[in-house]
Design a protein around this motif. Structure first.
Motif, short mmCIF file in Angstrom:
data_model
loop_
_atom_site.label_atom_id
_atom_site.label_comp_id
_atom_site.label_asym_id
_atom_site.label_seq_id
_atom_site.Cartn_x
_atom_site.Cartn_y
_atom_site.Cartn_z
N PHE A 1 0.82 -1.21 0.00
CA PHE A 1 0.00 0.00 0.00
C PHE A 1 0.86 1.26 0.00
CE2 PHE A 1 -3.45 -2.84 0.88
CZ PHE A 1 -4.59 -2.16 0.46
N SER B 1 1.09 4.05 -3.13
CA SER B 1 0.66 5.44 -2.86
C SER B 1 1.69 6.46 -3.32
CB SER B 1 0.40 5.62 -1.36
OG SER B 1 1.59 5.46 -0.62
N LEU C 1 -1.12 -4.06 -5.87
CA LEU C 1 -2.23 -4.30 -4.95
C LEU C 1 -3.06 -5.53 -5.33
CD1 LEU C 1 -3.42 -0.63 -4.39
CD2 LEU C 1 -2.01 -2.06 -2.88
N VAL D 1 -8.50 -4.87 4.44
CA VAL D 1 -8.50 -3.87 3.38
C VAL D 1 -9.75 -2.98 3.46
CG1 VAL D 1 -8.67 -3.54 0.88
CG2 VAL D 1 -7.03 -5.19 1.82
N LEU E 1 -7.74 -0.36 5.94
CA LEU E 1 -6.83 0.27 4.98
C LEU E 1 -7.57 1.19 4.02
CD1 LEU E 1 -4.40 -2.69 4.17
CD2 LEU E 1 -4.11 -0.82 5.81
N TYR F 1 -6.10 4.68 2.99
CA TYR F 1 -5.66 4.82 1.59
C TYR F 1 -6.90 4.87 0.69
CZ TYR F 1 -1.38 2.91 3.75
OH TYR F 1 -0.30 2.67 4.56
N LEU G 1 -6.70 4.20 -3.12
CA LEU G 1 -6.16 2.91 -3.60
C LEU G 1 -7.18 1.78 -3.53
CD1 LEU G 1 -2.59 2.96 -1.99
CD2 LEU G 1 -3.25 3.66 -4.29
N VAL H 1 -7.43 -2.56 -5.45
CA VAL H 1 -7.13 -3.78 -4.69
C VAL H 1 -7.90 -4.98 -5.25
CG1 VAL H 1 -7.20 -4.90 -2.44
CG2 VAL H 1 -6.67 -2.46 -2.61
#
Length: 578
Positions: A207, A211, A224, A246, A250, A254, A257, A261
């Motif tokens: 991650f 980024s 990812l 996730v 996460l 993030y 992002l 994923v």
């Protein structure tokens, strides 16, 4: 009577703490003017003590491994007549079923480990632990060769040998790569605490890398993309834990992002969780589809490169390359090199793991036992002993027996050959006599009709699964055998020796299946319990919490695990890379 009781209590108190009473007596006699204490460890006293115990020689028991089997054996061993030595490359016991939870911070790694010295320190006999790995077993001289596992900058590798009278091999297994190119170099395993910690750091690294402003959109998608190889309980649980990590944690940290994923689960078979009830398998596949986890069945991995994984699709026969950021390999277990060398030494070259008898003794080695993932029980077949069984029942050597003549040996047959009970249940027969009566024997059997009646029994033989549950039960059983070794030598309690005289020393090791869990993420778990009882959903998740908390090896780890669960509910999972 009261005076006698006082004397008895005083005598016990003296022998439990003699120095205190020596001090009291001397001070009383001398009026406190002179203090002189006779040391209970003086040479004269020690000489008399040694003379009294010179003829008592403790048996040396060496335990290789501190996993489920080895720790269960050590916890339940109570006989003080043993001198126990433990050799293991890790100085702790790890609650491995919670390793997937460690990979995402639901549970901290320190919460699921307990130092092995803390587990055995209250034993009433000598226990000595050495943090080292065994690299050779010498059966002829009864020695194990070991070397240290600490960092080399502490003074290099130290090698030593340990003598044994009884050897308990409980070394577990390693991940099975099936000799697939690139797996060792590029994939993560999930067998040890260190593996879980490494996976956790790698997820955060992916991650953080994605980024960075200089990374392209295509590269972000690759970085990812998390690929899990193996649709068994460990692979499925890790994929579910990663999905929760996730989406619940996460994604908040993030947000840009999240759309990149992907989680892919590769399984070479037709379904994931194929060892579970079909209802659980179907539910798991449907839930993963709803959650966006891509399940690819019939996909066999042929190669793992640095940035892509190659699979052969069974449906089309084509080879497909899949870009990835991290691969977790969870496809079963393989034998450790030291165990393979030992198997060659004792003539077990054509086997996958160590073969033991029903009493966990390594075949061909009377004083060596093996349990857990490194061994399997080679259950003796009924048909191998069919003539001996018939002869035991045929006391008059007539060659013909009535069905009722087997009543005296029925219990021993069912105990010695567990597959008989399984066959009876499958055929829905009440007992062994009913099996004989259903064989068209007309109430009388000769050896050929007896063989025909039992001809299908051995088809029910199955190897036990390589699970923590099996290993723990085997360790408890073996410890119980060691605790009663002398008693059972005099009074054997096992079944009849059909190929000899008398009885076997112990009842053979049995296995009682207590059920299995498959956490599927989103606070939902599938539970398959004895009696064909299947439960799926949030209620099973709370049952999972209860069972795993109760199975912790100490109150310390029990408290830490429960507090970690509570912390996660309140604050979420920690995403720091430490």
């Amino acid at each position: 009577m009261s005076g006698y009781r006082f004397f008895e209590r005083a005598s016990r108190a003296y022998y439990s703490n003699p120095r205190l009473y020596q001090l009291l007596v001397v001070c009383s006699v001398s009026g406190g003017g002179l203090l002189a204490i006779s040391d209970q460890n003086s040479p004269i006293r020690s000489a008399f003590a040694d003379a009294g115990h010179a003829d008592i020689k403790k048996k040396k028991v060496v335990v290789l491994g501190t996993g489920w089997a080895g720790t269960s054996f050590l916890k339940n061993l109570k006989d003080p007549s043993y001198d126990v030595k433990i050799v293991s490359p890790r100085n702790y016991f790890a609650f491995t079923p919670l390793l997937p939870s460690v990979t995402n911070g639901t549970v901290e790694s320190r919460s699921i480990v307990e130092p092995i010295r803390s587990i055995v320190r209250k034993k009433k006999f000598d226990v000595d632990f050495k943090e080292a790995e065994c690299y050779k077993i010498d059966t002829e001289n009864r020695k194990v060769y070991c070397r240290s596992t600490q960092q080399n900058n502490l003074g290099g590798v130290e090698e030593f040998t340990v003598d044994y009278d009884y050897l308990v091999i409980a070394m577990g297994a390693r991940s099975n790569t099936f000799n697939t190119p690139g797996v060792v170099e590029h994939a993560h395993f999930l067998k040890e605490v260190e593996d879980a910690q490494r996976i956790r750091r790698t997820v955060i690294d992916c991650f953080e890398r994605a980024s960075l402003p200089s990374v392209s959109e295509e590269e972000k998608k690759r970085i990812l993309h998390f690929v899990v190889v193996g649709g068994g309980p460990t692979g499925v649980e890790f994929a579910a834990e990663l999905h929760d990590f996730v989406n619940e944690d996460l994604a908040k940290l993030y947000p840009k992002l999240k759309e990149h994923v992907r989680i892919t689960l590769l399984e070479a078979g037709d379904h994931i969780l194929n060892m579970f009830d079909k209802r659980i398998t179907v539910f798991a596949e449907e839930k993963f589809a709803r959650d966006g986890i891509d399940v690819k069945v019939g996909s066999m991995v042929t190669k793992v490169a640095e940035k892509e994984i190659c699979t052969k699709e069974r449906s089309t026969g084509q080879t497909v390359s899949i870009p990835y950021g991290m691969v977790v390999w969870s496809t079963g277990i393989g034998t450790r090199p030291v165990v393979m060398d030992f198997m060659k030494q004792i003539g077990q070259t054509n086997r996958r793991v160590l073969a033991t008898d029903e009493w966990l003794r390594v075949e061909g080695c009377d004083n060596i036992y093996a349990l857990g993932d490194c061994a399997t029980i080679n259950q003796r077949k009924v048909m191998e002993d069919i003539s001996a069984i018939f002869s035991k029942a045929d006391k008059n050597n007539t060659g013909h027996l009535k069905v009722d003549d087997f009543k005296e040996v029925i219990k021993d047959i069912c105990e010695r050959y567990p597959q008989v009970e399984i066959h009876l249940k499958k055929k829905q027969l009440k007992n062994f006599l009913q099996l004989l009566k259903n064989s068209d024997a007309n109430d009388e059997l000769n050896i050929e009709k007896f063989k025909l009646a039992l001809s299908e029994v051995d088809t029910q033989m199955k190897n036990l699964p390589a699970t923590a549950q099996v290993a723990a039960q085997q360790g408890t059983y073996l410890a119980d055998c060691f605790n009663r070794m002398e008693l059972c030598e005099k009074y054997p309690e096992g079944p009849l020796r059909f190929r000899g005289t008398g009885r076997h020393r112990f009842r053979h090791s049995g296995y009682k299946h207590l059920g299995q869990f498959a956490p599927l993420g989103g606070e939902q778990t599938a539970a398959q319990l004895p009696g064909d009882w299947v439960s799926i959903g949030h209620s099973s998740q709370w049952l999972w919490y209860s069972v795993y908390a109760s199975k912790q090896v100490s109150w310390r780890t029990r408290y830490l695990v429960v507090s970690d669960w509570g912390r996660r509910f309140v604050f979420g999972r920690d995403s720091s890379r430490i």
